[in-house]
Design an enzyme around this catalytic site. Structure first.
Site, PDB file in Angstrom:
ATOM      1  N   TYR A 110      21.406 -27.427  87.443  1.00  0.00           N
ATOM      2  CA  TYR A 110      19.867 -26.904  87.246  1.00  0.00           C
ATOM      3  C   TYR A 110      19.075 -27.819  88.118  1.00  0.00           C
ATOM      4  O   TYR A 110      19.180 -29.052  87.833  1.00  0.00           O
ATOM      5  CB  TYR A 110      19.829 -26.895  85.854  1.00  0.00           C
ATOM      6  CG  TYR A 110      20.241 -25.657  85.121  1.00  0.00           C
ATOM      7  CD1 TYR A 110      19.754 -24.367  84.997  1.00  0.00           C
ATOM      8  CD2 TYR A 110      21.570 -25.597  84.462  1.00  0.00           C
ATOM      9  CE1 TYR A 110      20.276 -23.274  84.495  1.00  0.00           C
ATOM     10  CE2 TYR A 110      22.271 -24.464  83.890  1.00  0.00           C
ATOM     11  CZ  TYR A 110      21.452 -23.418  83.752  1.00  0.00           C
ATOM     12  OH  TYR A 110      22.140 -22.288  83.140  1.00  0.00           O
ATOM     13  N   TYR A 149      29.612 -25.630  84.804  1.00  0.00           N
ATOM     14  CA  TYR A 149      29.043 -27.079  84.698  1.00  0.00           C
ATOM     15  C   TYR A 149      29.559 -27.423  83.458  1.00  0.00           C
ATOM     16  O   TYR A 149      29.643 -26.818  82.288  1.00  0.00           O
ATOM     17  CB  TYR A 149      27.520 -27.185  84.770  1.00  0.00           C
ATOM     18  CG  TYR A 149      26.826 -26.566  83.745  1.00  0.00           C
ATOM     19  CD1 TYR A 149      26.382 -26.896  82.577  1.00  0.00           C
ATOM     20  CD2 TYR A 149      26.233 -25.044  84.172  1.00  0.00           C
ATOM     21  CE1 TYR A 149      25.580 -26.237  81.662  1.00  0.00           C
ATOM     22  CE2 TYR A 149      25.454 -24.491  83.310  1.00  0.00           C
ATOM     23  CZ  TYR A 149      25.181 -25.011  82.006  1.00  0.00           C
ATOM     24  OH  TYR A 149      24.387 -24.354  81.135  1.00  0.00           O
ATOM     25  N   ARG A 159      30.595 -24.749  80.760  1.00  0.00           N
ATOM     26  CA  ARG A 159      30.070 -23.473  80.553  1.00  0.00           C
ATOM     27  C   ARG A 159      30.487 -22.554  81.532  1.00  0.00           C
ATOM     28  O   ARG A 159      30.536 -22.942  82.787  1.00  0.00           O
ATOM     29  CB  ARG A 159      28.486 -23.825  80.655  1.00  0.00           C
ATOM     30  CG  ARG A 159      27.729 -24.227  79.728  1.00  0.00           C
ATOM     31  CD  ARG A 159      27.295 -23.591  78.210  1.00  0.00           C
ATOM     32  NE  ARG A 159      27.641 -22.360  78.123  1.00  0.00           N
ATOM     33  CZ  ARG A 159      26.993 -21.034  77.941  1.00  0.00           C
ATOM     34  NH1 ARG A 159      25.638 -21.088  78.417  1.00  0.00           N
ATOM     35  NH2 ARG A 159      27.484 -19.927  77.709  1.00  0.00           N
ATOM     36  N   HIS A 162      27.004 -18.438  84.309  1.00  0.00           N
ATOM     37  CA  HIS A 162      26.114 -17.317  83.599  1.00  0.00           C
ATOM     38  C   HIS A 162      24.586 -17.403  84.107  1.00  0.00           C
ATOM     39  O   HIS A 162      24.332 -18.300  84.789  1.00  0.00           O
ATOM     40  CB  HIS A 162      26.064 -17.765  82.118  1.00  0.00           C
ATOM     41  CG  HIS A 162      25.411 -18.929  81.872  1.00  0.00           C
ATOM     42  ND1 HIS A 162      26.482 -20.008  81.928  1.00  0.00           N
ATOM     43  CD2 HIS A 162      24.246 -19.266  81.495  1.00  0.00           C
ATOM     44  CE1 HIS A 162      25.493 -21.212  81.574  1.00  0.00           C
ATOM     45  NE2 HIS A 162      24.248 -20.659  81.318  1.00  0.00           N
ATOM     46  N   HIS A 164      21.027 -16.456  82.960  1.00  0.00           N
ATOM     47  CA  HIS A 164      19.930 -16.381  81.619  1.00  0.00           C
ATOM     48  C   HIS A 164      19.014 -15.050  82.034  1.00  0.00           C
ATOM     49  O   HIS A 164      18.381 -15.226  82.949  1.00  0.00           O
ATOM     50  CB  HIS A 164      19.261 -17.482  81.325  1.00  0.00           C
ATOM     51  CG  HIS A 164      19.988 -18.787  81.059  1.00  0.00           C
ATOM     52  ND1 HIS A 164      20.420 -19.049  79.490  1.00  0.00           N
ATOM     53  CD2 HIS A 164      20.655 -19.700  81.755  1.00  0.00           C
ATOM     54  CE1 HIS A 164      21.078 -20.118  79.567  1.00  0.00           C
ATOM     55  NE2 HIS A 164      21.088 -20.555  80.623  1.00  0.00           N
TER      56      HIS A 164
END
Lengths: 242, 204
Positions: A110, A149, A159, A162, A164
Site C-alpha cells: 500500500y 501481504y 492477508r 483483497h 476494499h
C-alpha cells in the site's frame, strides 16, 4: 416536561451476517470492540436519509485504477475488470450510489507511511478509485490484481489478496464497508478477518466469481462481485408539525 | 452466458461487513471532506474535534469518522425530508475525518444543526450529528450520535437522548471550548470504544 414520544427503530445489519465486534483471532478487536450492549438504532430523519452524490464529485478516470495514478508508464501486474450489482435486501437496485475502492498493488504494498512491507511501491499505481452505480445498480472498474501481504496478527500471517469496498445505501444505516476476495485463494482459510464472519456460506459472499463474460480479449480477466446492502425502509415524514 | 444471468445466481442475502483496515487513507480521505459548509452557508459555524480511545486509554491513529447532519434549520438534503427542497444549497451535510494527524485528533468544520421538527410520531429532535466510526479492529463500523452540551433544554426532550442513562448521555455530549459569541464555536468530543467511559453505540 412531557415524556418524549417513542421512536420507531431503523432496520439493522443482521447479527447472523456481520462479524461480531469482538473476534479474538483478529487481535486488533481486543481493545477496540465495545463491551457494553449496543442499543437498537432509532429511526428518525437522520436514519431515513443519507448523502446524495452526483457525477460532479467524480473525475473522468476515477473508475480506472490502471490509468488514474499513472506517472510515466503502466502499472505492473495482472489487469482485471471488476463489476457487479449493488442491490438492497428487498432486491431493489441501489441507483447512483457511490462505490469507493482501495487496494494494495500487485506486489502487496500500500502507499502508506505505516506499511513497512518491503515489497516495491508501484510509481504508476495509487490503488484507489470511485464509481457511481447506474440505474440498474451496476458498477464497473478496471484495476490490477492485488498481491498478498504479511501482517503481524499471528505467526506467518498473510492477508489474502483483497479489494476494499465502501458503499452508501439509500439511508444512513445502510452504509457498508467490506472486502472482495478472489476465488480459489488458499490463504482464505487462514485469515482471521475473513473468518470473523461466523457462517461459512455467508463468508463466501465475499468471494468474487471469475466471469468469462466480463473478461476482455487481449486486455484482462473479469470478476463479478455483487453486493447486497441492508434494505432501506422508506417512511418519509409527511406530517411535520412546522 | 450473459453477465446478467450470472449476477442473479450469486445474489442472496446481505453482504457481510469487513474492517477498513489500517491503510484506508488514500482511498477514503480527500482534502476538504471534513468541511461541510461552503461559501454562503447559513448558521453558526462550528468546529468539532476530539480523539478516539481504545480500552487501554490510547488515542487511536487509524480511525475514520463520518458525520451526517441537518442544516442550520433542521433540514436534510435528501428527498425523504419533506423540507429538503429548502435545504441550504451551500451545505452538504456529510463529512469525513481521519485521526492520522500528529495529534491523533479528528476535526470537522461545519454549522450547528438545527432542531428537526416534530412529527405525529416523534418529538422534536435536538441538534445532533449522526456518526459512524470505522477503523482497524472494527470489523463492523460503529454508530453513535453527538449532542451539544449547551442545548440542555432541547436535549431533555429529545426522544433518543432522554431515553439514555446519565452516563450514556454524558458520553454523547460535546463540550463548548470557547465563548458563545465567537464567530466559530469549538466543541470537544472524545469517543471511548471500551472502558469506564465507553461511548454509547447503536447497533449499526
Amino acid at each position: 416536561m412531557p415524556d418524549p414520544l417513542p421512536l420507531p427503530l431503523a432496520p439493522r445489519l443482521s447479527d447472523a451476517v456481520h462479524p461480531p465486534h469482538l473476534s479474538p483471532d483478529y487481535r486488533s478487536t481486543l481493545a477496540r470492540a465495545p463491551r457494553q450492549r449496543l442499543l437498537p438504532r432509532p429511526q428518525t430523519l437522520a436514519e431515513l436519509t443519507a448523502p446524495v452524490y452526483g457525477e460532479d464529485r467524480l473525475k473522468p478516470l476515477d473508475h480506472d485504477l490502471t490509468r488514474n495514478g499513472v506517472r510515466d508508464g503502466a502499472p505492473q501486474g495482472e489487469r482485471i475488470i471488476v463489476t457487479g450489482r449493488v442491490i438492497d435486501d428487498t432486491g431493489r437496485p441501489v441507483r447512483r450510489a457511490l462505490v469507493e475502492v482501495w487496494q494494495a498493488n500487485a506486489a502487496g504494498r500500500y502507499i502508506h507511511k505505516l506499511d513497512q512491507h518491503d515489497a516495491p511501491i508501484d510509481p504508476n499505481f495509487t490503488g484507489a478509485g470511485r464509481i457511481l452505480t447506474d440505474d440498474e445498480g451496476c458498477y464497473r472498474f478496471i484495476s490490477i490484481r492485488p498481491g498478498a501481504y504479511p501482517w503481524r496478527n499471528q505467526p506467518n500471517a498473510w492477508r489474502p489478496p483483497h479489494i476494499h469496498f465502501s458503499l452508501f445505501g439509500p439511508q444512513f444505516p445502510t452504509r457498508l464497508v467490506t472486502q472482495m476476495y478472489f476465488p480459489g485463494d488458499p490463504l482464505l482459510k487462514l485469515d482471521p478477518i475473513y473468518n470473523s464472519i461466523p457462517d461459512e456460506d455467508i463468508r463466501r459472499r465475499l468471494i468474487s466469481d471469475y466471469d468469462h463474460a466480463v473478461t476482455e480479449p487481449g486486455f484482462g480477466l473479469g470478476y463479478r462481485f455483487d453486493i447486497v446492502l441492508c434494505g432501506g425502509r422508506m417512511t418519509p415524514f409527511e406530517n411535520l408539525k412546522l | 452466458m450473459s453477465a446478467t444471468a450470472t449476477a442473479s445466481a450469486s445474489v442472496s442475502g446481505q453482504t457481510p461487513s469487513q474492517t477498513v483496515g489500517p491503510f484506508f487513507h488514500y482511498g477514503l480521505i480527500f482534502p476538504g471532506e471534513n468541511v461541510l459548509h461552503r461559501e454562503g452557508a447559513q448558521g453558526q459555524r462550528i468546529i468539532v474535534t476530539g480523539q478516539v480511545f481504545d480500552g487501554d486509554g490510547a488515542p487511536l491513529p487509524d480511525v475514520m469518522l463520518e458525520i451526517w447532519q441537518a442544516d442550520a434549520h433542521g433540514r436534510y438534503r435528501h428527498p425523504a425530508d419533506p423540507r429538503h427542497a429548502d435545504a441550504d444549497p451551500h451545505f452538504f451535510g456529510f463529512g469525513r475525518s481521519d485521526t492520522t494527524h500528529a495529534d491523533q485528533t479528528f476535526r470537522f468544520e461545519t454549522v450547528k444543526p438545527g432542531t428537526v421538527p416534530a412529527t405525529e410520531d416523534v418529538s422534536p429532535l435536538a441538534p445532533h450529528l449522526a456518526v459512524h466510526v470505522f477503523g482497524r479492529g472494527l470489523l463492523t463500523h460503529l454508530a453513535t450520535r453527538m449532542y451539544f452540551a449547551d442545548e440542555a433544554a432541547a436535549n431533555a426532550t429529545d426522544p433518543v437522548f432522554a431515553s439514555l442513562s446519565a452516563a450514556q448521555q454524558k458520553s454523547l455530549l460535546a463540550l463548548p471550548q470557547n465563548d458563545a459569541d465567537s464567530d466559530v464555536r469549538v466543541y470537544h468530543w472524545d469517543l471511548h470504544l471500551q472502558g469506564d467511559s465507553e461511548t454509547l453505540f447503536f447497533h449499526p
